[in-house]
Design an enzyme around this catalytic site. Structure first.
Site, mmCIF file in Angstrom:
data_model
loop_
_atom_site.group_PDB
_atom_site.id
_atom_site.type_symbol
_atom_site.label_atom_id
_atom_site.label_comp_id
_atom_site.label_asym_id
_atom_site.label_seq_id
_atom_site.Cartn_x
_atom_site.Cartn_y
_atom_site.Cartn_z
ATOM 1 N N MET A 17 0.841 -1.195 0.000
ATOM 2 C CA MET A 17 0.000 0.000 0.000
ATOM 3 C C MET A 17 0.882 1.253 0.000
ATOM 4 O O MET A 17 0.412 2.355 0.286
ATOM 5 C CB MET A 17 -0.946 -0.007 1.201
ATOM 6 C CG MET A 17 -1.923 -1.188 1.129
ATOM 7 S SD MET A 17 -3.441 -0.946 2.058
ATOM 8 C CE MET A 17 -2.822 -0.673 3.693
ATOM 9 N N ASN A 33 4.112 3.931 0.970
ATOM 10 C CA ASN A 33 4.776 4.468 2.160
ATOM 11 C C ASN A 33 5.815 3.446 2.661
ATOM 12 O O ASN A 33 5.790 2.995 3.799
ATOM 13 C CB ASN A 33 3.761 4.810 3.266
ATOM 14 C CG ASN A 33 4.392 5.681 4.339
ATOM 15 O OD1 ASN A 33 4.342 5.381 5.523
ATOM 16 N ND2 ASN A 33 5.038 6.744 3.927
ATOM 17 N N HIS A 77 9.296 -3.516 3.536
ATOM 18 C CA HIS A 77 8.839 -3.720 2.156
ATOM 19 C C HIS A 77 10.024 -4.019 1.232
ATOM 20 O O HIS A 77 9.935 -4.868 0.344
ATOM 21 C CB HIS A 77 8.142 -2.466 1.619
ATOM 22 C CG HIS A 77 6.884 -2.097 2.328
ATOM 23 N ND1 HIS A 77 6.781 -1.010 3.165
ATOM 24 C CD2 HIS A 77 5.650 -2.665 2.308
ATOM 25 C CE1 HIS A 77 5.544 -0.912 3.624
ATOM 26 N NE2 HIS A 77 4.838 -1.904 3.132
ATOM 27 N N ASP A 129 11.895 -0.329 5.208
ATOM 28 C CA ASP A 129 12.838 -1.398 4.898
ATOM 29 C C ASP A 129 12.187 -2.788 4.893
ATOM 30 O O ASP A 129 12.687 -3.694 4.233
ATOM 31 C CB ASP A 129 14.033 -1.347 5.859
ATOM 32 C CG ASP A 129 15.248 -1.978 5.205
ATOM 33 O OD1 ASP A 129 15.539 -1.623 4.042
ATOM 34 O OD2 ASP A 129 15.876 -2.861 5.829
HETATM 35 O O1 PAF Z 1 -0.253 -5.894 3.510
HETATM 36 C C1 PAF Z 1 -0.656 -4.948 2.804
HETATM 37 O O2 PAF Z 1 0.016 -3.921 2.618
HETATM 38 C C2 PAF Z 1 -2.025 -5.029 2.140
HETATM 39 O O3 PAF Z 1 -2.938 -5.672 2.970
HETATM 40 C C3 PAF Z 1 -1.975 -5.676 0.754
HETATM 41 C C4 PAF Z 1 -1.548 -7.133 0.821
HETATM 42 C C5 PAF Z 1 -1.043 -4.890 -0.154
HETATM 43 C C6 PAF Z 1 -3.378 -5.639 0.124
HETATM 44 O O4 PAF Z 1 -3.846 -4.342 -0.010
#
Ligand code: PAF
Length: 283
Positions: free
Chosen positions: A26, A28, A33, A31
């Site tokens: 989502m 923003n 991610h 580290d």
């Molecule tokens: O974990 C997340 O950031 C969200 O739940 C996802 C998997 C991107 C779905 O919107």
């Protein structure tokens, strides 16, 4: 790195590749991610990160409107981490009409824990993840991959179950939670914390670790002692000013109440001021 905003452009960009690896986010990005992107890179022949704040998984009182949208900074980080394609659709692109069809996960897995405190959350997650898979993984001819963080422990379980029950041709990979130096699990929502709250925030993971130790020490008496242990862990956080939703020990296989001897996971969610944090440890 290419940034695309439409499903058509994403499919065109993916056409030359056979084994795409998708990292749904989502935005923003922190580290945690980027670790998902680093894990995705060796899996396939092209790495795609999606950035989409999914309205369907937010309840009306939650932080959909204020959720930080930082596309340029995210794109810079993704490029540095070696991502090949960023898919950043608008809401009109992904939901051009109200999303009437939804993926409804099973009650026993999706209406407990996070799903109990965030009704409809996993329906929103499954629906968007199914859609993102269609957008990003339909061009491949070989094994396709999707990477999720263990911090959202229940989410990755629900998604694994969805993939299995719909026979989706996607290999789901889970990546260990990344933590700050003091042990706080990295999360976009940590950005909401004041300086004092940030110093306090690690107490959730400490309380979960202590509960995990207590659960292991209970050995054969686990099922009998657990309610009192969980209550004590929640009361400890509440006494520090938190509003805990749950701190609990479950069996790993299906997140139901455990019996002694089963592989366990300790999970928790609690609000500190206006910020709701979650964390978990396998024990
Ligand atoms: O974990 C997340 O950031 C969200 O739940 C996802 C998997 C991107 C779905 O919107």
């Amino acid at each position: 790195m290419q940034i695309v905003h439409t499903i058509d452009d994403l499919r065109t960009a993916l056409r030359p590749f056979n084994t795409p690896a998708l990292v749904p986010t989502m935005g923003n990005l922190h580290d945690g991610h980027l670790e998902l992107v680093r894990a995705a890179k060796p899996l396939g022949d092209v790495t795609v990160a999606s950035i989409f704040v999914n309205r369907l998984q937010f309840a009306p009182h939650e932080d959909f409107d204020t959720y930080p949208r930082t596309l340029q900074a995210d794109a810079d980080k993704l490029a540095a981490a070696g991502c090949d394609i960023v898919f950043a659709p608008s809401e009109k692109e992904l939901y051009p009409e109200p999303q009437g069809f939804k993926v409804q996960p099973p009650t026993e897995l999706a209406d407990i824990l996070e799903g109990h405190f965030r009704p409809g959350f996993f329906t929103g997650v499954c629906t968007v993840v199914m859609k993102l898979f269609q957008c990003a993984l339909s061009e491949g001819k070989g094994t396709r991959h999707a990477v999720f963080g263990q911090k959202d422990y229940q989410q990755q379980m629900v998604i694994r179950r969805m993939v299995r029950q719909f026979a989706l041709p996607v290999n789901i990979v889970s990546v260990a939670t990344q933590r700050a130096a003091d042990g706080l699990a990295l999360s976009s929502r940590n950005g909401y914390l004041s300086e004092t709250e940030r110093a306090e925030a690690v107490q959730l993971s400490l309380a979960l670790r202590a509960l995990g130790r207590d659960a292991l020490a209970a050995a054969d008496g686990l099922a009998r002692q657990l309610p009192a242990l969980e209550e004590r862990a929640m009361a400890g956080l509440a006494a520090r000013g938190w509003q805990p939703d749950y701190l609990t020990v479950r069996r790993r296989s299906d997140l139901q109440a455990p019996q002694a001897g089963e592989p366990l996971v300790v999970l928790g969610a609690a609000r500190l001021g206006k910020t709701r944090l979650i964390d978990n440890f396998e024990i």
